[in-house]
Design an enzyme around this catalytic site. Structure first.
Site, PDB file in Angstrom:
ATOM      1  N   GLU A   1       0.832  -1.210   0.000  1.00  0.00           N
ATOM      2  CA  GLU A   1       0.000   0.000   0.000  1.00  0.00           C
ATOM      3  C   GLU A   1       0.867   1.262   0.000  1.00  0.00           C
ATOM      4  O   GLU A   1       1.881   1.329   0.703  1.00  0.00           O
ATOM      5  CB  GLU A   1      -0.929   0.060   1.216  1.00  0.00           C
ATOM      6  CG  GLU A   1      -1.936  -1.056   1.308  1.00  0.00           C
ATOM      7  CD  GLU A   1      -3.058  -0.964   0.301  1.00  0.00           C
ATOM      8  OE1 GLU A   1      -3.229   0.122  -0.310  1.00  0.00           O
ATOM      9  OE2 GLU A   1      -3.769  -1.962   0.133  1.00  0.00           O
ATOM     10  N   THR A   2       0.446   2.232  -0.786  1.00  0.00           N
ATOM     11  CA  THR A   2       0.939   3.601  -0.710  1.00  0.00           C
ATOM     12  C   THR A   2      -0.272   4.474  -0.418  1.00  0.00           C
ATOM     13  O   THR A   2      -1.319   4.326  -1.057  1.00  0.00           O
ATOM     14  CB  THR A   2       1.596   4.032  -2.033  1.00  0.00           C
ATOM     15  OG1 THR A   2       2.749   3.224  -2.268  1.00  0.00           O
ATOM     16  CG2 THR A   2       2.002   5.494  -1.997  1.00  0.00           C
TER      17      THR A   2
END
Length: 307
Positions: free
Chosen positions: A54-55
């Site tokens: 995830e970003t």
């Protein structure tokens, strides 16, 4: 005539390991602080560049110099991207985002509100009574030793999954014996195995898991009594570019209602048995259908995106 394009401001980012108090464990997420709008294509491209599970992207909605706060609680827009798609909910990146804000000095509050695709979510500092009783004190640049961060997330209840594909699902999990299969409202399969050891030892077949019904596959079993945990899990989501997630807060929104009912209690401790591993302290608020996830985090890197 020369037309000058406005250069975009550099974007500060932090790489944070979530659901752990040790670097290089838990689940890493990139936390990006946006001072101006960026389009979805740029956000997706940067998430692919980081290539983490995830970003996330934070944009302040109140309390800035240009937008005075109408409430005492800081509020930020929060969006989550895997390397291939935006998602509606992510626990570890929310924990990483909250930790970044608490530790960076950008806010002066013990509570943060996030405006997300899953509604308004809150993150709060709560005292780690064990560390506090031992006289541990916070120092600048260290993990929040005396505190957990508590996330208030929606519960993700499940119902029985009647399918002729039980054999296929078992084979996708390396032939692991299946006790029960549920399907959560968020469309994850929740596959119960005979024990936590079976969960930890299984050999996933990712090509087959990608063909299973639902979005992702949560695999879980009761933890050994001597482990100090109530249950153990793993989470596979190759459809979203994540073969195996290290520690998954959103998956525990489905695990909490299941195990709290099975075990007859509302407070549980979970371990996600990925190679990196991670611990979650969980409380189920059954009346309001909320799951309170508590964890710690460590910043391992920071830098600037120049494009």
């Amino acid at each position: 005539m020369i037309i000058l394009s406005m250069a975009k401001k550099p974007v500060k980012y932090y790489l944070v390991d979530a659901f752990t108090d040790s670097a290089f464990k838990g689940n890493p997420a990139a936390v990006c602080l946006l001072e101006e709008d960026r389009d979805d294509q740029w956000m997706q491209a940067l998430a692919a560049e980081f290539n983490l599970s995830e970003t996330c992207y934070l944009t302040r909605l109140n309390g800035s110099d240009h937008s005075p706060s109408l409430t005492s609680t800081p509020r930020f827009s929060l969006r989550w991207f895997t390397p291939v798609a935006e998602v509606e909910l992510c626990g570890h990146a929310t924990l990483a985002a909250a930790y970044t804000l608490f530790m960076s000095g950008l806010i002066d509050s013990d509570v943060i509100e996030f405006s997300t695709l899953s509604g308004i979510l809150t993150a709060s500092k709560v005292v780690d009574h064990v560390k506090a009783a031992n006289g541990s004190h916070l120092k600048n640049g260290e993990a929040q030793d005396n505190y957990f961060i508590e996330l208030n997330f929606p519960a993700d209840p499940s119902s029985e999954f009647n399918s002729a594909e039980v054999s296929f699902i078992s084979n996708a999990l390396g032939g692991a014996p299946v006790v029960e299969i549920m399907r959560t409202v968020a469309d994850n399969l929740l596959v119960v195995l005979p024990s936590g050891k079976t969960v930890a030892d299984l050999l996933p077949q990712f090509d087959a898991i990608e063909k299973c019904p639902g979005t992702g596959v949560i695999v879980t079993g009761v933890a050994p009594p001597e482990s100090g945990f109530d249950f153990i899990s793993r989470f596979f989501c190759p459809k979203f570019g994540i073969s195996e997630d290290a520690v998954t807060g959103s998956a525990h929104c489905g695990l909490a209602p299941y195990w709290c009912k099975k075990l007859g209690k509302c407070d549980v401790v979970a371990y996600q048995a990925s190679p990196r591993g991670g611990t979650l302290n969980i409380r189920l608020d059954e009346k309001n259908q909320r799951v309170l996830l508590r964890g710690k985090a460590v910043t391992v890197m920071e830098g600037t995106v120049l494009v």
